[in-house]
Scaffold this active site. Structure first.
Site, mmCIF file in Angstrom:
data_model
loop_
_atom_site.group_PDB
_atom_site.id
_atom_site.type_symbol
_atom_site.label_atom_id
_atom_site.label_comp_id
_atom_site.label_asym_id
_atom_site.label_seq_id
_atom_site.Cartn_x
_atom_site.Cartn_y
_atom_site.Cartn_z
ATOM 1 N N LYS A 1 -16.649 -6.620 -31.043
ATOM 2 C CA LYS A 1 -15.851 -7.400 -30.094
ATOM 3 C C LYS A 1 -15.488 -6.626 -28.821
ATOM 4 O O LYS A 1 -15.390 -7.196 -27.741
ATOM 5 C CB LYS A 1 -14.566 -7.888 -30.764
ATOM 6 C CG LYS A 1 -14.790 -8.825 -31.939
ATOM 7 C CD LYS A 1 -14.654 -10.249 -31.509
ATOM 8 C CE LYS A 1 -14.965 -11.297 -32.558
ATOM 9 N NZ LYS A 1 -14.848 -10.983 -33.961
ATOM 10 N N GLU B 1 -7.741 -15.921 -27.770
ATOM 11 C CA GLU B 1 -7.560 -16.519 -29.085
ATOM 12 C C GLU B 1 -8.143 -15.546 -30.103
ATOM 13 O O GLU B 1 -8.983 -14.711 -29.755
ATOM 14 C CB GLU B 1 -8.306 -17.861 -29.164
ATOM 15 C CG GLU B 1 -9.802 -17.775 -29.497
ATOM 16 C CD GLU B 1 -10.649 -17.011 -28.483
ATOM 17 O OE1 GLU B 1 -10.265 -16.970 -27.298
ATOM 18 O OE2 GLU B 1 -11.681 -16.446 -28.872
ATOM 19 N N SER C 1 -21.717 -5.902 -38.002
ATOM 20 C CA SER C 1 -20.797 -6.262 -36.917
ATOM 21 C C SER C 1 -19.416 -5.616 -36.982
ATOM 22 O O SER C 1 -18.782 -5.403 -35.955
ATOM 23 C CB SER C 1 -20.651 -7.780 -36.840
ATOM 24 O OG SER C 1 -20.197 -8.307 -38.065
HETATM 25 C C1 PLP Z 1 -15.377 -11.942 -34.970
HETATM 26 C C2 PLP Z 1 -16.318 -11.343 -35.878
HETATM 27 C C3 PLP Z 1 -17.519 -11.992 -36.226
HETATM 28 C C4 PLP Z 1 -17.850 -13.397 -35.793
HETATM 29 O O1 PLP Z 1 -17.908 -13.606 -34.421
HETATM 30 P P1 PLP Z 1 -19.279 -13.729 -33.639
HETATM 31 O O2 PLP Z 1 -18.865 -14.133 -32.280
HETATM 32 O O3 PLP Z 1 -20.096 -14.770 -34.324
HETATM 33 O O4 PLP Z 1 -19.939 -12.420 -33.675
HETATM 34 C C5 PLP Z 1 -18.424 -11.322 -37.014
HETATM 35 N N1 PLP Z 1 -18.165 -10.082 -37.490
HETATM 36 C C6 PLP Z 1 -17.007 -9.439 -37.207
HETATM 37 C C7 PLP Z 1 -16.775 -8.086 -37.766
HETATM 38 C C8 PLP Z 1 -16.063 -10.042 -36.390
HETATM 39 O O5 PLP Z 1 -14.935 -9.389 -36.116
#
Ligand code: PLP
Length: 405
Positions: free
Chosen positions: A102, A124, A389
Site C-alpha cells: 500500500k 478509507e 502483498s
Molecule cells: C489491502 C490489501 C490487499 C487488497 O487490496 P488490493 O488493492 O487488491 O491490493 C491485499 N493484500 C494486502 C496485504 C493488503 O493490505
C-alpha cells in the site's frame, strides 16, 4: 542498484491503458457529483504530467528507496517450490515499511497532493493497511489526516487502529451497512463532497478516473523490479505465471502492470470466496457480479436485481469489497487474466503452510493468492511469481483463533 533503473516506463500504446476519459474497454470513467468536478478535473489534468516529471520521479524514487526500503526482494521459495513442483518466487511486498504494498501508492499520492497544494488528506481503509500507510506519509509530510473505517473492521483490526492514532490520524467509524470497507468508502466520499478541497487518497485501483490509473502507475514499481530481478535470477525478464490476490486490485495491478501486453505471461487474479462462492457469504466479485457503478466508476460489482449492493463477506478485511477496479473488470472480460478464488478455510491453510515451510507469516489477503497453488497443475520448470502483498502481524489474532481448526 542504480537509482535510474527505478524510472517507470509506461507503454501508452497498450490496450490496457485507459482512454482519455478513463475507460478500460467499457469499464471506468468518473461518475461523480457535480460538486467534485473541479477537484477531480484538476487531478485528471495533472496526474500524468506530475508523475512523469523529473522532480516527482526523483522524490518518489528516493523515498521508495530510503524510506520504504525498496527494491523488495524476489525470493525463490525452495521448499514451497519443491512441494508444488515449480520454481516459485515470492515478491516480498510484506517487507515494505508499514508491512504491505500500500505504501508505494501513498508515497506517490502524497507527493501529488503536495504538488497540487493540498494540505488535508482523507482516506478509507478496510484491513487498516491503507489507513496506516496514509497516516504514515501524512506524518512524514506534516499533513492533516482523517481515515474512515468500518465499525466492524475497527474491532477486527485493532492494532492498525492504534498505529493510525499514534501516527496522528483521526479515525472515523463508519456505522452504516455492513460496517466494512464499502461503507467506509461511502463515508469518505460523503465527506469529500462536503469538503471538496481535501485530497482523497484512495487505497486501491478503484474510484473515479484518474484514481484507478494513477494508483496502478504508482504500484507498477512492483513489476518494474520483477523484470530485472527475474532477469538476474533466471536469465529471462518474464515469468510463466504471476499470481496475486484481488480486493480492489492494486497489488495485482502493480504485479501485472509491465506484463499485461506480454500474452505469454499468464496472469492469475485470486478473489476471496469467503464461505464458498455460492454460499451467500462471499466476495468473489467476478463470479457473482454484474456491470454497474460503484464508488464513481463503471465496473463489475455484486448487486441484487434492484441494483442494490450485495454485502460481501471474507475473513480478510482487505478483500471484503463488493467490486473490483475497472482495469480488473477489463482483464476479466477480455480474458487476459484468469480469475480464481479461495475460501476462508483455504486461505488459513495456505497461511499456516507458508509459515511452517518458509518461515514467513503472510497477511490473510495474501494467503488467498497462495491458496490457489494446490489447485494449479504446474509444468516442471514453470517460473511462478506470487506477489506477497503483505505480512500477517495484523492478522495474528485471527490466525490464533483458528489454530485448532
Ligand atoms: C489491502 C490489501 C490487499 C487488497 O487490496 P488490493 O488493492 O487488491 O491490493 C491485499 N493484500 C494486502 C496485504 C493488503 O493490505
Amino acid at each position: 542498484m542504480k537509482l535510474k533503473t527505478l524510472r517507470i516506463h509506461y507503454n501508452m500504446k497498450s490496450k490496457f491503458q485507459p482512454d482519455k476519459n478513463g475507460y478500460f474497454g467499457q469499464f471506468g470513467g468518473a461518475f461523480i457529483p457535480e460538486l467534485l468536478y473541479p477537484n477531480v478535473k484538476e487531478l485528471q489534468d495533472n496526474y500524468i504530467q506530475i508523475i512523469e516529471s523529473d522532480e516527482f520521479q526523483k522524490e518518489y524514487k528516493s523515498l521508495l528507496k530510503d524510506y520504504v526500503g525498496r527494491p523488495t526482494p524476489l525470493y525463490l521459495a525452495k521448499r514451497l517450490s519443491e512441494k508444488y513442483g515449480a520454481h516459485i518466487y515470492l515478491k516480498r511486498e510484506d517487507l515494505n515499511h508499514t508491512g504491505a504494498h500500500k505504501v508505494n501508492n501513498t508515497i506517490g499520492q502524497i507527493l501529488i497532493a503536495q504538488k497540487l497544494g493540498k494540505t488535508k488528506i482523507i482516506a478509507e481503509t478496510g484491513a487498516g493497511q491503507h489507513g496506516v500507510a496514509t497516516a504514515t506519509v501524512c506524518a512524514l509530510m506534516g499533513l492533516e489526516c482523517t481515515v474512515f473505517m468500518g465499525e466492524k473492521d475497527i474491532v477486527r483490526q485493532a492494532p492498525n487502529v492504534a498505529r493510525m492514532k499514534m501516527l496522528g490520524a483521526k479515525v472515523v467509524s463508519a456505522t452504516s451497512g455492513s460496517k466494512t470497507l464499502k461503507d467506509a468508502t461511502n463515508e469518505a466520499i460523503r465527506y469529500w463532497i462536503q469538503n471538496p478541497e481535501t485530497f482523497y487518497l484512495i487505497g486501491s485501483v478503484v474510484g473515479p478516473h484518474p484514481h484507478p490509473d494513477m494508483v496502478a502507475r504508482l504500484q507498477a514499481i512492483i513489476s518494474e523490479e520483477m523484470k530485472w530481478q527475474l532477469k538476474e535470477k533466471t536469465g529471462k525478464e518474464n515469468p510463466d505465471t504471476i499470481i496475486a490476490c484481488v480486493g480492489g486490485g492494486s497489488n495485482a495491478a502493480g504485479a501485472f502492470y509491465h506484463y499485461m501486453d506480454d500474452k505469454e505471461v499468464e496472469l492469475i487474479a485470486v478473489e476471496a470466496a469467503g464461505l464458498g462462492v455460492k454460499s451467500g457469504e462471499s466476495a468473489a466479485t467476478s463470479q457473482l457480479g454484474e456491470v454497474g457503478i460503484i464508488h464513481g466508476a463503471k465496473t463489475i460489482l455484486m448487486q441484487d436485481e434492484y441494483g442494490q449492493i450485495v454485502e460481501p463477506y471474507s475473513i480478510s478485511a482487505g478483500l471484503d469489497y463488493p467490486g473490483v477496479g475497472p482495469l480488473h473488470a477489463f482483464l476479466y472480460e477480455s480474458k487476459r487474466a484468469k480469475f480464481m478464488n479461495a475460501t476462508d478455510k483455504e486461505a488459513l491453510v495456505a497461511a499456516y503452510e507458508l509459515t511452517k515451510i518458509e518461515g514467513i507469516i503472510p497477511a490473510l489477503e495474501t494467503a488467498h493468492a497462495l491458496a490457489v497453488l494446490p489447485k494449479i497443475k504446474f509444468k516442471k520448470d514453470q517460473v511462478v511469481v506470487v506477489n506477497l502483498s503483505g505480512r500477517g502481524d495484523k492478522d495474528l489474532e485471527t490466525y490464533i483463533k483458528h489454530l485448532e481448526d
